[in-house]
Design a protein around this motif. Structure first.
Motif, short mmCIF file in Angstrom:
data_model
loop_
_atom_site.label_atom_id
_atom_site.label_comp_id
_atom_site.label_asym_id
_atom_site.label_seq_id
_atom_site.Cartn_x
_atom_site.Cartn_y
_atom_site.Cartn_z
N TYR A 3 -9.06 -30.30 5.23
CA TYR A 3 -9.84 -29.32 5.06
C TYR A 3 -9.07 -28.08 4.88
O TYR A 3 -8.01 -27.84 5.56
CB TYR A 3 -11.04 -29.20 5.89
N VAL A 6 -10.24 -20.91 2.61
CA VAL A 6 -10.12 -20.41 1.17
C VAL A 6 -10.17 -18.72 1.19
O VAL A 6 -10.65 -18.25 2.53
CB VAL A 6 -10.77 -21.05 0.00
N GLU A 47 -16.62 -27.50 8.23
CA GLU A 47 -17.05 -27.06 6.91
C GLU A 47 -18.61 -26.32 6.83
O GLU A 47 -18.94 -25.25 6.60
CB GLU A 47 -17.09 -27.89 5.97
N GLU A 53 -18.81 -20.00 3.96
CA GLU A 53 -18.66 -21.06 3.14
C GLU A 53 -17.13 -20.89 2.80
O GLU A 53 -16.87 -21.19 1.50
CB GLU A 53 -19.56 -21.16 2.08
N LYS A 56 -13.22 -25.94 2.88
CA LYS A 56 -13.54 -26.69 1.55
C LYS A 56 -12.52 -27.94 1.85
O LYS A 56 -11.42 -27.74 2.27
CB LYS A 56 -13.15 -26.08 0.15
N ASP A 58 -10.09 -30.51 0.68
CA ASP A 58 -8.87 -30.43 -0.39
C ASP A 58 -9.04 -31.24 -1.96
O ASP A 58 -8.31 -31.19 -2.65
CB ASP A 58 -7.49 -30.74 0.34
N GLU A 60 -11.54 -30.66 -3.63
CA GLU A 60 -12.29 -30.11 -4.71
C GLU A 60 -10.97 -29.48 -5.76
O GLU A 60 -10.07 -29.11 -5.13
CB GLU A 60 -12.89 -28.70 -4.13
N LEU A 63 -7.62 -25.86 -5.57
CA LEU A 63 -7.65 -25.50 -4.09
C LEU A 63 -6.22 -25.78 -3.81
O LEU A 63 -5.55 -25.34 -2.71
CB LEU A 63 -8.56 -26.18 -3.12
#
Length: 112
Positions: A3, A6, A47, A53, A56, A58, A60, A63
């Motif tokens: 995770y 961001v 998360e 929020e 995320k 990784d 996705e 990123l």
């Protein structure tokens, strides 16, 4: 998989995530947190805890920049395992675009 924290964490830094992390893999910068990808066990409990929020998986797309930043900053910043108060203006910055270029700081936070 790991995770990553961001952009939306910048200037929000709510810290709800650090309380639930079973391996204490969060590190604190002056105005954001990061996850050490080598320590994260991919459990995912952090998360849903983030009000901004800003955490995320990784997997996705897009990123890569954030995975690199988390990996670079986690050894330089102190470990944090205890939730403290978020910045008083956190809600004003939640969801604001362009925070990395405008506000990101490489300076360390307090840690535990």
């Amino acid at each position: 998989m790991t995770y990553v924290v961001v952009e939306n964490c910048i200037k929000c830094k709510y810290m709800d995530c650090v309380e639930v992390c079973p391996v204490d893999c969060f590190y604190e910068g002056e105005n954001m947190l990061v996850i050490n990808p080598d320590e994260c066990i991919d459990c995912g409990v952090c998360e849903p805890e983030c009000p901004a929020e800003a955490i995320k998986p990784d997997t996705e797309p897009g990123l890569e920049k954030w995975l690199k930043l988390n990996a670079e900053m986690s050894p330089a910043w102190p470990n944090i395992t205890i939730k403290r108060e978020s910045p008083s203006d956190a809600k004003e910055f939640d969801g604001k675009p362009g925070k990395f270029d405008a506000y990101f700081s490489k300076e360390p936070g307090e840690g535990d």
